[in-house]
Motif scaffolding. Structure first.
Motif, PDB file in Angstrom:
ATOM      1  N   SER A 156     -13.128  84.455  34.182  1.00  0.00           N
ATOM      2  CA  SER A 156     -12.930  85.223  32.947  1.00  0.00           C
ATOM      3  C   SER A 156     -12.039  86.429  33.193  1.00  0.00           C
ATOM      4  O   SER A 156     -11.885  86.894  34.324  1.00  0.00           O
ATOM      5  N   CYS A 157     -11.463  86.908  32.109  1.00  0.00           N
ATOM      6  CA  CYS A 157     -10.909  88.262  32.049  1.00  0.00           C
ATOM      7  C   CYS A 157     -11.744  89.034  31.035  1.00  0.00           C
ATOM      8  O   CYS A 157     -12.158  88.479  30.014  1.00  0.00           O
ATOM      9  N   GLN A 158     -11.990  90.280  31.331  1.00  0.00           N
ATOM     10  CA  GLN A 158     -12.726  91.117  30.393  1.00  0.00           C
ATOM     11  C   GLN A 158     -12.010  92.456  30.239  1.00  0.00           C
ATOM     12  O   GLN A 158     -11.531  93.028  31.222  1.00  0.00           O
ATOM     13  N   VAL A 159     -11.939  92.930  29.001  1.00  0.00           N
ATOM     14  CA  VAL A 159     -11.382  94.247  28.710  1.00  0.00           C
ATOM     15  C   VAL A 159     -12.526  95.112  28.174  1.00  0.00           C
ATOM     16  O   VAL A 159     -13.142  94.777  27.156  1.00  0.00           O
ATOM     17  N   SER A 175     -14.193  92.682  25.435  1.00  0.00           N
ATOM     18  CA  SER A 175     -13.496  91.452  25.074  1.00  0.00           C
ATOM     19  C   SER A 175     -13.494  90.507  26.266  1.00  0.00           C
ATOM     20  O   SER A 175     -13.219  90.923  27.396  1.00  0.00           O
ATOM     21  N   SER A 176     -13.817  89.234  26.019  1.00  0.00           N
ATOM     22  CA  SER A 176     -13.827  88.233  27.087  1.00  0.00           C
ATOM     23  C   SER A 176     -12.855  87.115  26.748  1.00  0.00           C
ATOM     24  O   SER A 176     -12.814  86.633  25.611  1.00  0.00           O
ATOM     25  N   THR A 177     -12.072  86.723  27.736  1.00  0.00           N
ATOM     26  CA  THR A 177     -11.198  85.564  27.605  1.00  0.00           C
ATOM     27  C   THR A 177     -11.389  84.690  28.839  1.00  0.00           C
ATOM     28  O   THR A 177     -11.422  85.196  29.962  1.00  0.00           O
ATOM     29  N   LYS A 224      -0.654  94.449  29.566  1.00  0.00           N
ATOM     30  CA  LYS A 224      -0.330  93.581  28.431  1.00  0.00           C
ATOM     31  C   LYS A 224      -1.594  92.993  27.818  1.00  0.00           C
ATOM     32  O   LYS A 224      -1.731  92.927  26.583  1.00  0.00           O
ATOM     33  N   LEU A 225      -2.530  92.580  28.671  1.00  0.00           N
ATOM     34  CA  LEU A 225      -3.794  92.044  28.172  1.00  0.00           C
ATOM     35  C   LEU A 225      -4.542  93.094  27.363  1.00  0.00           C
ATOM     36  O   LEU A 225      -5.111  92.791  26.306  1.00  0.00           O
ATOM     37  N   GLU A 226      -4.521  94.338  27.815  1.00  0.00           N
ATOM     38  CA  GLU A 226      -5.187  95.420  27.089  1.00  0.00           C
ATOM     39  C   GLU A 226      -4.531  95.654  25.731  1.00  0.00           C
ATOM     40  O   GLU A 226      -5.217  95.824  24.719  1.00  0.00           O
ATOM     41  N   ARG A 227      -3.190  95.650  25.685  1.00  0.00           N
ATOM     42  CA  ARG A 227      -2.493  95.871  24.411  1.00  0.00           C
ATOM     43  C   ARG A 227      -2.785  94.744  23.424  1.00  0.00           C
ATOM     44  O   ARG A 227      -3.044  94.980  22.243  1.00  0.00           O
ATOM     45  N   ASP A 228      -2.729  93.500  23.914  1.00  0.00           N
ATOM     46  CA  ASP A 228      -3.012  92.352  23.048  1.00  0.00           C
ATOM     47  C   ASP A 228      -4.444  92.410  22.510  1.00  0.00           C
ATOM     48  O   ASP A 228      -4.705  92.083  21.347  1.00  0.00           O
ATOM     49  N   THR A 229      -5.368  92.821  23.370  1.00  0.00           N
ATOM     50  CA  THR A 229      -6.778  92.902  22.968  1.00  0.00           C
ATOM     51  C   THR A 229      -6.982  93.965  21.905  1.00  0.00           C
ATOM     52  O   THR A 229      -7.679  93.745  20.904  1.00  0.00           O
ATOM     53  N   LEU A 266      -8.338  93.522  18.116  1.00  0.00           N
ATOM     54  CA  LEU A 266      -9.510  94.260  17.654  1.00  0.00           C
ATOM     55  C   LEU A 266      -9.212  95.059  16.396  1.00  0.00           C
ATOM     56  O   LEU A 266     -10.070  95.188  15.505  1.00  0.00           O
ATOM     57  N   GLU A 267      -7.998  95.599  16.286  1.00  0.00           N
ATOM     58  CA  GLU A 267      -7.626  96.403  15.116  1.00  0.00           C
ATOM     59  C   GLU A 267      -7.698  95.598  13.826  1.00  0.00           C
ATOM     60  O   GLU A 267      -7.891  96.161  12.746  1.00  0.00           O
TER      61      GLU A 267
END
Length: 510
Positions: A317-320, A379-381, A402-407, A411-412
């Motif tokens: 997983s990736c998590q933010v 956030s989990s992907t 980039k993952l943080e910006r996309d997340t 979310l917005e």
């Protein structure tokens, strides 16, 4: 008063996989015995539960954890500004209440509560659900237009599945049998389970059926108080039951003796350069790592070793992690949000590098009612280790940003203006999980189905060697891990009693 020119040393902050582990300034095993009945390697929920069951039964147990925190992936971390982030708290089936009541305490079981809301939002459908069989049945009939008998037949088929089912049907084939050509239905049924254990449509249907049926019982649950309070309560119960707990302990090797007749038996472990004897060892590490790294291939029969090497690792997983400033808040959205912008569904696409699908877990003040009111969102992907492992440090940071910006952009859409309230953002990737858990390829979802018999047959290869962990997909998640720990503990208990009976018989004869 100190001199104004005095140089004040700065506190060193170790950033996980990029900086390595913080150096030890004490001996973590300073109070350890020289021998135990059982040594448990790893403090995931399987290891913790096994240790508690056996400590309660009167055995001398030591639990060794390489990380500074206990809990495995059921853990937490803190950051400046009062932020507390749970690694994996949302969510698990109601069966966790029974498991905690039986193997832990009534107080822990009483802290398990149902989530107030689960939401799906993607181009194919959008609605809130209680995530129960009754509500899913209504949604499949009223929203997706299926016949009620068709849906009931599907759920009944899942309930009949067990480990001894000889069928080699895949999950995708199961879906096509009941809901042919309905990609939207497949998405509803598969997406949350893929997030829970990394399974795909190509995996055996049994791995899907048992997990999904557990969740379909009475919805999704979580632990009130957060993972930090859960592990604190579990540690207290372990100590009460006589279990010795040691963190920051690296087990280098499981020591095995082999007789001239070929019989192999556990003798203990080498940990932090010290030998500790034990009649039995239970590994909560990855099954492949246990065999090849901790024990060594020379101690296993060739056909077993060949099967073990063929066990496929699951994905990660990736998590933010996003923490809101103190004093700010957001309205209730839902507890668990499965969201995607992909027009159609494939389970493999959930692992796409910077993919379009993610799950948001919302942590409102109700999660930690004992603490000051704070909000956090995780956030989990799903992800693949191969996509992240070869980046140099600079490229790695670019991809995480980039993952943080996309997340945040995703979310917005659900919480307008939330970015202005967030003061801490931090990302974990499969590399992060590999570093903190020491699992190969950061396998937060363990192994594929063929890992389960390998785990179960370990004591047949080496006397006194047992395993409990995330194997076979079914054992992924909080409930499966804890239950597998209890199952393995019963096997260890039987083994230790047999040893005691054998010793008593020999003493009587001498």
């Amino acid at each position: 008063m100190s001199d104004t020119n005095e140089i004040i040393p700065q506190k060193r902050y170790f950033k996980g996989s990029t900086d390595g582990k913080r150096p030890l300034h004490h001996d973590p095993l300073g109070k350890a015995r020289s021998d135990y009945d059982l040594i448990v390697i790893g403090s995931g929920l399987a290891g913790l539960t096994a240790a508690n069951v056996l400590g309660r039964a009167g055995h001398r147990v030591a639990l060794l954890e390489q990380h500074y925190n206990f809990g495995g992936l059921a853990t937490w971390f803190k950051r400046r500004g009062g932020h507390v982030f749970d690694i994996s708290l949302h969510g698990f089936p109601i069966g966790m209440k029974k498991t905690c009541r039986k193997y832990w305490t009534q107080a822990i079981a009483d802290s398990i509560v149902q989530l107030d809301g689960v939401r799906f939002d993607n181009p194919q459908f959008s609605f809130d659900t209680t995530f129960t069989r009754e509500d899913f049945t209504d949604k499949l009939v009223d929203v997706f237009g299926l016949e009620r008998a068709q849906v009931e037949g599907f759920f009944d088929a899942l309930r009949k599945m067990d480990f001894f089912d000889p069928s080699d049907e895949t999950t995708g084939e199961l879906f096509e049998r009941f809901f042919p050509g309905r990609n939207d239905v497949h998405r509803l049924l598969m997406e949350p389970i893929s997030y829970a254990n990394g399974s795909t449509l190509d995996d055996p249907a049994i791995t899907y059926g048992i997990v999904f049926s557990n969740f379909m019982s009475k919805g999704v649950y979580t632990f009130t108080g957060g993972t930090d309070q859960l592990i604190k309560a579990m540690k207290a119960e372990l100590v009460k039951n006589g279990v010795d707990l040691f963190n920051s302990v690296e087990v280098e090797r499981i020591v095995v003796d082999q007789s001239p007749m070929g019989e192999r038996r556990v003798r203990g472990v080498m940990a932090n350069g010290r030998f500790i004897a034990a009649k039995a060892v239970l590994s909560n590490a990855n099954i492949r790592s246990t065999i090849t790294d901790l024990v060594g291939p020379e101690h296993f029969e060739s056909d077993f070793l060949e099967r073990a090497r063929a066990v496929r690792l699951n994905t990660s997983s990736c998590q933010v992690y996003m923490g809101l400033r103190e004093g700010t808040e957001i309205p209730f959205i839902t507890d668990l949000l499965f969201t995607s912008t992909r027009p159609t569904f494939t389970s493999e696409a959930l692992c796409d590098f910077h993919g379009e699908s993610r799950t948001f877990s919302f942590y409102y003040p109700k999660v930690r009612p004992h603490a000051a009111p704070r909000y956090a969102i995780v956030s989990s992907t799903n992800a693949r280790f191969e996509d992240w492992k070869d980046f140099d440090r600079a490229a790695y940071e670019v991809e995480k940003s980039k993952l943080e910006r996309d997340t945040l952009a995703s979310l917005e859409r659900y919480v307008p203006g939330v970015a202005e309230k967030i003061e801490h953002v931090e990302t974990a990737t499969p590399r992060t999980f590999a570093f903190y858990t020491e699992h190969p390829a950061g396998t937060s979802f363990g192994t594929k189905f063929e890992g389960l018999p390998i785990s179960a047959e370990l004591p047949d290869q080496v006397g006194g060697l047992f395993h409990a962990g995330s194997v076979g997909i079914i054992m992924s998640g909080w409930l499966g891990a804890a239950n597998y720990g209890a199952i393995s503990a019963n096997k260890v208990d039987a083994f230790l009693h047999a040893l005691a009976h054998e010793a008593a018989s020999e003493a009587a004869q001498s």
